[in-house]
Design an enzyme around this catalytic site. Structure first.
Site, PDB file in Angstrom:
ATOM      1  N   LYS A   9     -21.688 -10.972 -50.210  1.00 36.90           N
ATOM      2  CA  LYS A   9     -21.100 -11.899 -49.238  1.00 36.90           C
ATOM      3  C   LYS A   9     -22.119 -12.219 -48.154  1.00 36.90           C
ATOM      4  O   LYS A   9     -22.699 -11.309 -47.544  1.00 36.90           O
ATOM      5  CB  LYS A   9     -19.902 -11.232 -48.563  1.00 36.90           C
ATOM      6  CG  LYS A   9     -18.563 -11.712 -49.048  1.00 36.90           C
ATOM      7  CD  LYS A   9     -17.488 -10.945 -48.322  1.00 36.90           C
ATOM      8  CE  LYS A   9     -16.193 -11.688 -48.272  1.00 36.90           C
ATOM      9  NZ  LYS A   9     -15.155 -10.928 -47.575  1.00 36.90           N
TER      10      LYS A   9
HETATM   11  O1  G3P Z   1     -11.462 -11.731 -46.389  1.00 41.09           O
HETATM   12  C1  G3P Z   1     -11.695 -12.160 -45.075  1.00 41.09           C
HETATM   13  C2  G3P Z   1     -10.680 -11.665 -44.178  1.00 41.09           C
HETATM   14  O2  G3P Z   1     -10.686 -10.263 -44.250  1.00 41.09           O
HETATM   15  C3  G3P Z   1     -10.712 -12.082 -42.749  1.00 41.09           C
HETATM   16  O3  G3P Z   1      -9.437 -11.845 -42.313  1.00 41.09           O
HETATM   17  O4  G3P Z   1      -7.663 -11.252 -40.801  1.00 41.09           O
HETATM   18  O5  G3P Z   1     -10.047 -10.984 -40.092  1.00 41.09           O
HETATM   19  O6  G3P Z   1      -9.035 -13.246 -40.307  1.00 41.09           O
HETATM   20  P1  G3P Z   1      -9.031 -11.851 -40.781  1.00 41.09           P
END
Ligand code: G3P
Length: 228
Positions: free
Chosen positions: A89
């Site tokens: 990533k």
């Molecule tokens: O996969 C990406 C994700 O984990 C980001 O999520 O909840 O940090 O916006 P969030």
């Protein structure tokens, strides 16, 4: 279409993997920290190797930990060498909008045969550019898009049309789940994959009325036994 799990917790991943319902795992530095992976690169490697083995041949995304383009390339090559189902990533750009990342992404995909998941993207246009650069996965942070007052479903639908029209190989990962409803609605809007937080996996499966119905069946089965 598929569901991935957004977690670095091997026990949680085992639970849903053994049910046969997930087709991949995504992690990032925040998720790993939350899941107690704190020993730097050695710990990331140990955790990633274990997870990759558990879910093989399904893919595991592991994120680089640097913003320096030379180190990014080195780390990505190193991570990809840990297991053949690891993809790396990289964010679309740096914290100040630095553009080197796309060059590294393109090089990894075209010269080193490393599958890249381009991440932290908030619009269809960012994902489209990453797909043009050769990314295998493009991660649209749909929950964060919604938080900013934009409609992530419109972005997903526009993006899917672009990827199909340009015949690009990229698969759209809808990420940043905020509620159970997101999973089906984002797949419906055009995502190839939704990566789901473990807390929402349970919510997809368990329904209060199913519980009541199952209890009714069990009670009646017991009464039937007693009537023999
Ligand atoms: O996969 C990406 C994700 O984990 C980001 O999520 O909840 O940090 O916006 P969030």
């Amino acid at each position: 279409m598929a569901i991935f799990i957004d977690s670095g917790n091997i026990e949680e991943i085992k639970t849903y993997h053994s049910m046969g319902i997930i087709r991949g795992v995504t992690t990032n530095p925040t998720i790993l920290l939350q899941d107690g992976i704190k020993g730097g690169m050695a710990e990331i490697k140990r955790c990633s190797v274990d997870l990759a083995k558990l879910i093989h041949p399904y893919p595991l995304s592991v994120e680089v930990t640097t913003n320096d383009p030379r180190k990014m390339l080195e780390e990505a090559l190193e991570m990809a060498s840990w297991a053949d189902n690891i993809n790396v990533k990289l964010t679309i750009h740096g914290p100040d909008g630095e553009l080197d990342n796309l060059t590294v992404i393109h090089e990894l995909e075209t010269k080193h045969n490393v599958r890249v998941n381009v991440t932290a993207m908030m619009s269809a246009q960012q994902c489209f550019v990453a797909a043009l650069a050769g990314a295998t996965y493009v991660s649209l942070f749909c929950g964060r898009v919604n938080n900013m007052g934009y409609n992530s479903m419109e972005e997903l639908s526009k993006l899917r049309n672009l990827i199909d029209s340009f015949d690009l190989k990229a698969q759209i990962i809808a990420a940043s789940t905020r509620e159970i409803l997101n999973i089906v609605e984002w797949l419906d809007a055009g995502a190839h994959i939704v990566t789901v937080l473990p807390k929402f996996m349970n919510g997809m499966i368990v329904h209060p009325y199913t519980k009541e119905t199952v209890q009714q069946f069990l009670d009646d089965a017991a009464k039937g036994e007693g009537a023999k």
